[in-house]
Write an enzyme that holds these catalytic residues in place. Structure first.
Site, PDB file in Angstrom:
ATOM      1  N   ASP A  16      -2.879  10.223   3.612  1.00  0.00           N
ATOM      2  CA  ASP A  16      -4.266   9.791   3.794  1.00  0.00           C
ATOM      3  C   ASP A  16      -5.049  10.850   4.580  1.00  0.00           C
ATOM      4  O   ASP A  16      -4.950  10.937   5.799  1.00  0.00           O
ATOM      5  CB  ASP A  16      -4.283   8.444   4.547  1.00  0.00           C
ATOM      6  CG  ASP A  16      -5.696   7.870   4.683  1.00  0.00           C
ATOM      7  OD1 ASP A  16      -6.629   8.430   4.059  1.00  0.00           O
ATOM      8  OD2 ASP A  16      -5.856   6.864   5.398  1.00  0.00           O
ATOM      9  N   GLU A  26      -9.479   3.353   2.260  1.00  0.00           N
ATOM     10  CA  GLU A  26      -8.968   3.432   0.891  1.00  0.00           C
ATOM     11  C   GLU A  26      -7.866   2.431   0.596  1.00  0.00           C
ATOM     12  O   GLU A  26      -7.678   2.028  -0.549  1.00  0.00           O
ATOM     13  CB  GLU A  26      -8.463   4.861   0.607  1.00  0.00           C
ATOM     14  CG  GLU A  26      -7.021   5.181   1.062  1.00  0.00           C
ATOM     15  CD  GLU A  26      -6.789   5.067   2.566  1.00  0.00           C
ATOM     16  OE1 GLU A  26      -7.777   5.122   3.324  1.00  0.00           O
ATOM     17  OE2 GLU A  26      -5.627   4.904   2.976  1.00  0.00           O
ATOM     18  N   ASP A  85     -12.343   6.661   3.716  1.00  0.00           N
ATOM     19  CA  ASP A  85     -11.128   6.507   4.522  1.00  0.00           C
ATOM     20  C   ASP A  85     -10.669   5.046   4.581  1.00  0.00           C
ATOM     21  O   ASP A  85      -9.571   4.750   5.038  1.00  0.00           O
ATOM     22  CB  ASP A  85     -11.373   7.053   5.937  1.00  0.00           C
ATOM     23  CG  ASP A  85     -10.087   7.313   6.692  1.00  0.00           C
ATOM     24  OD1 ASP A  85      -9.012   7.290   6.057  1.00  0.00           O
ATOM     25  OD2 ASP A  85     -10.152   7.550   7.916  1.00  0.00           O
ATOM     26  N   LYS A 126       0.858  -1.199   0.000  1.00  0.00           N
ATOM     27  CA  LYS A 126       0.000   0.000   0.000  1.00  0.00           C
ATOM     28  C   LYS A 126       0.886   1.238   0.000  1.00  0.00           C
ATOM     29  O   LYS A 126       1.692   1.435   0.907  1.00  0.00           O
ATOM     30  CB  LYS A 126      -0.902  -0.010   1.250  1.00  0.00           C
ATOM     31  CG  LYS A 126      -1.634   1.318   1.516  1.00  0.00           C
ATOM     32  CD  LYS A 126      -2.586   1.233   2.717  1.00  0.00           C
ATOM     33  CE  LYS A 126      -3.170   2.591   3.090  1.00  0.00           C
ATOM     34  NZ  LYS A 126      -4.076   2.537   4.260  1.00  0.00           N
ATOM     35  N   LYS A 179     -10.585  12.651   7.920  1.00  0.00           N
ATOM     36  CA  LYS A 179     -10.069  12.360   9.262  1.00  0.00           C
ATOM     37  C   LYS A 179     -10.080  13.635  10.098  1.00  0.00           C
ATOM     38  O   LYS A 179      -9.817  14.714   9.571  1.00  0.00           O
ATOM     39  CB  LYS A 179      -8.617  11.875   9.163  1.00  0.00           C
ATOM     40  CG  LYS A 179      -8.451  10.460   8.649  1.00  0.00           C
ATOM     41  CD  LYS A 179      -6.984  10.049   8.702  1.00  0.00           C
ATOM     42  CE  LYS A 179      -6.758   8.676   8.068  1.00  0.00           C
ATOM     43  NZ  LYS A 179      -7.403   7.569   8.782  1.00  0.00           N
ATOM     44  N   ARG A 183      -7.548  -0.732   1.300  1.00  0.00           N
ATOM     45  CA  ARG A 183      -8.048  -2.006   0.769  1.00  0.00           C
ATOM     46  C   ARG A 183      -8.506  -1.864  -0.677  1.00  0.00           C
ATOM     47  O   ARG A 183      -8.496  -2.831  -1.433  1.00  0.00           O
ATOM     48  CB  ARG A 183      -9.167  -2.531   1.682  1.00  0.00           C
ATOM     49  CG  ARG A 183     -10.375  -1.638   1.770  1.00  0.00           C
ATOM     50  CD  ARG A 183     -11.257  -1.953   2.972  1.00  0.00           C
ATOM     51  NE  ARG A 183     -10.680  -1.474   4.226  1.00  0.00           N
ATOM     52  CZ  ARG A 183     -11.212  -1.689   5.427  1.00  0.00           C
ATOM     53  NH1 ARG A 183     -12.341  -2.375   5.533  1.00  0.00           N
ATOM     54  NH2 ARG A 183     -10.639  -1.214   6.505  1.00  0.00           N
TER      55      ARG A 183
HETATM   56  N1  BES Z   1      -4.306   4.480   7.011  1.00  0.00           N
HETATM   57  C1  BES Z   1      -5.436   4.200   7.795  1.00  0.00           C
HETATM   58  C2  BES Z   1      -5.148   3.213   8.917  1.00  0.00           C
HETATM   59  C3  BES Z   1      -4.508   3.797  10.147  1.00  0.00           C
HETATM   60  C4  BES Z   1      -5.201   4.626  10.985  1.00  0.00           C
HETATM   61  C5  BES Z   1      -3.215   3.452  10.469  1.00  0.00           C
HETATM   62  C6  BES Z   1      -4.612   5.136  12.118  1.00  0.00           C
HETATM   63  C7  BES Z   1      -2.620   3.953  11.602  1.00  0.00           C
HETATM   64  C8  BES Z   1      -3.321   4.809  12.429  1.00  0.00           C
HETATM   65  C9  BES Z   1      -6.533   3.594   6.930  1.00  0.00           C
HETATM   66  O1  BES Z   1      -6.579   4.055   5.630  1.00  0.00           O
HETATM   67  C10 BES Z   1      -7.828   3.979   7.557  1.00  0.00           C
HETATM   68  O2  BES Z   1      -8.117   5.135   7.614  1.00  0.00           O
HETATM   69  N2  BES Z   1      -8.575   2.976   8.014  1.00  0.00           N
HETATM   70  C11 BES Z   1      -9.804   3.209   8.663  1.00  0.00           C
HETATM   71  C12 BES Z   1     -10.759   2.127   8.208  1.00  0.00           C
HETATM   72  C13 BES Z   1     -12.168   2.340   8.651  1.00  0.00           C
HETATM   73  C14 BES Z   1     -12.765   3.544   7.984  1.00  0.00           C
HETATM   74  C15 BES Z   1     -12.972   1.094   8.320  1.00  0.00           C
HETATM   75  C16 BES Z   1      -9.607   3.150  10.166  1.00  0.00           C
HETATM   76  O3  BES Z   1      -8.833   2.292  10.637  1.00  0.00           O
HETATM   77  O4  BES Z   1     -10.152   3.977  10.862  1.00  0.00           O
HETATM   78 ZN    ZN Z   2      -4.829   4.711   4.827  1.00  0.00          ZN
HETATM   79 MN    MN Z   3      -7.726   5.811   5.419  1.00  0.00          MN
END
Ligand code: BES
Ligand code: ZN
Ligand code: MN
Length: 498
Positions: free
Chosen positions: A272, A351, A349, A267, A279, A353
């Site tokens: 992000d 994204e 968010d 990835k 966020k 996956r």
């Molecule tokens: N890049 C983030 C995952 C992340 C969040 C890594 C905080 C480290 C710290 C990913 O893209 C994301 O935002 N995932 C969301 C998924 C949710 C919307 C299902 C998450 O983990 O909040």
């Molecule tokens: Zn991310």
């Molecule tokens: Mn994200």
């Protein structure tokens, strides 16, 4: 920093010497061999009163100044309790404390450290600890002074420089790749956007992996459209930059018996924001590290090539930022990705996956024996495992166990999570084939794994590493920087690929 291996004879010019001391169960509180020193110096040290208060506990040091020299005794604890990781950590701690001590040279009595392990293993561990602990990210510091320590001398009776050449090269290649990963993760998002990122990788391949059997293919936006990678394109919708898909292939010169074709997928979200599912500010800062999965798999690929892996390797890096603009994807959107499956994007968010879905489908078409992907995929992984442990899941326990074994060999923490039928049910969509989120606050990490699994074709063995916690440091390992890219999991993957 230069490293020299010297015969343990002439120590007369040594100004700063590190000697290990082992804690004793009975009698004397610790034992050390000061035999490396000349007799008068040894006598002078042995007469010092402060020795009585030093017990050789792991992590304790005693600094002595006999005859204008500086000798540091480093406790290793009881020999039976010592592990390679304890040695790696405690040595890194001492080394870091000496880096700013105005000494140009550090000398190490290698033999004193190798009571429990073979001297070569001890040498390799200390070397690795040195290279990893020496890393600093100073690119944007105007007044940065590099470490004053320029030479590290290992003194050994048993090892000769010519004998350890192989170890020297291997450890240097691996650690240089770990540090390259850290540099990539630390680079700022206003510099490292997707177009630039692809170039940086291409340049590194040309510079570092020249003549080693690696070819580079970079798909630009037009090529990505041709490939029907509409999930990657949907994430790229709000970006000022084109997406990139970097496709590297390594064909080994010598194919060993039973060699395999392993594909790595990473990835590469260069930043992000969350997109329209924006966020909050406090969670957004730090999201430059969201390309950490691609940095990790590329660096492992790099280390594996440099150390002459016998396997065919494919490395696929999906790159874009996740930005907001009038062209960014709205939540509720439905896209049909490269595999032909339709995905309802209920949260922009989630994204990572989406871009991995297209990259994994593409990876399957390369017909590898196994696919391993790495991604900073879920915040839930941090909730489950903190900064310490990497999550692994997959569709083939044999592959997962092999990678777990490699993590164990490398002293990196990794733990398996299950992908069960119930998690697969969570991502069923009412209007499309699947949706990109499950139930809020429930098993976020393996549900994301269940989503990725949908894009593995032809029953190819696949494992997914969620490195959301371990990718950047929070002052938890002495051989990692206090903050920023940790480079963790590169050594594990390199171990697996070799
Ligand atoms: N890049 C983030 C995952 C992340 C969040 C890594 C905080 C480290 C710290 C990913 O893209 C994301 O935002 N995932 C969301 C998924 C949710 C919307 C299902 C998450 O983990 O909040
Ligand atoms: Zn991310
Ligand atoms: Mn994200």
């Amino acid at each position: 920093m230069k490293i020299h291996l010297k015969p343990s004879k002439d120590l007369s010019s040594v100004s700063l010497l590190l000697v290990a001391a082992v804690k004793q169960k009975k009698g004397k509180n610790f034992s050390t061999q000061l035999n490396i020193l000349d007799a008068s110096l040894k006598k002078e040290i042995e007469a010092m009163e402060c020795l009585a208060s030093f017990d050789g506990n792991l992590g304790c040091t005693l600094s002595l100044s006999p005859n204008g020299k500086r000798v540091i005794l480093m406790g290793l604890g009881e020999s039976s309790d010592l592990t390679v990781e304890k040695l790696r950590r405690s040595f890194a701690k001492v080394f870091k404390s000496l880096r700013r001590s105005k000494n140009k040279d550090l000398s190490i009595d290698l033999h004193s450290f190798s009571g429990k392990f073979k001297e070569l293993k001890t040498y390799e561990t200390l070397l690795e600890s040195l290279y990893l602990a020496d890393y600093e990210y100073l690119k944007y510091k105007s007044d940065s002074k590099p470490s004053e320590l320029v030479n590290v001398h290992f003194y050994s009776k048993n090892l000769k420089a010519t004998q350890v050449k192989k170890s020297d090269d291997r450890i240097a290649s691996i650690c240089d790749s770990v540090n390259f990963c850290r540099d990539l993760v630390n680079e700022v998002p206003n510099v490292l956007h997707s177009e630039k990122y692809a170039k940086v990788i291409e340049e590194d391949v040309k510079k570092t992996l020249k003549g080693k059997g690696v070819t580079v293919k970079i798909l630009n936006k037009a090529a990505i459209k041709k490939e029907n990678m509409n999930l990657l394109l949907s994430v790229n919708g709000g970006s000022a930059y084109e997406p990139r898909l970097v496709h590297l292939t390594y064909i080994p010169k010598k194919k060993a018996k039973g060699h395999k074709h392993i594909a790595l997928v990473g990835k590469g979200i260069t930043f992000d924001t969350g997109g329209y599912s924006l966020k909050p500010s406090a969670s957004m800062a730090g999201m430059k590290f969201d390309m950490g999965g691609s940095a990790t798999v590329y660096s492992a690929f790099r280390a594996a090539v440099l150390t002459g892996s016998p396997h065919k390797l494919t490395c696929i890096l999906a790159m874009t930022d996740n930005a907001v603009s009038s062209l960014a994807t709205f939540p509720d959107a439905v896209f049909k990705g490269r595999s032909g499956k339709t995905v309802e994007i209920l949260n922009t968010d989630a994204e990572g996956r989406l871009i991995l879905a297209d990259a994994l489908d593409y990876a399957c078409d390369q017909k590898p024996d196994a696919i391993i992907d790495a991604a900073t995929l879920t915040g839930a992984c941090l909730v489950a495992f903190g900064k310490e442990v990497c999550a692994i899941m997959g569709n083939d326990d044999k592959l997962v166990n092999q990678i777990l074994k490699s993590a164990h060999n490398s002293d990196e923490y990794m733990w398996q999570l299950p992908i069960i039928e119930e998690y697969r049910q969570q991502i069923k969509s009412k209007i499309a084939d699947i949706k990109n989120i499950g139930a809020p606050g429930k098993a976020g990490t393996p549900v994301a794994g269940a989503f990725l699994e949908e894009f593995i074709k032809n029953k190819i063995s696949w494992a997914h590493l969620d490195i959301a916690g371990v990718c950047d440091s929070q002052n938890h390992l002495p051989y990692c920087p206090e903050t920023g890219g940790s480079g963790l999991i590169v050594r594990t993957l390199c171990n697996y690929l070799s």
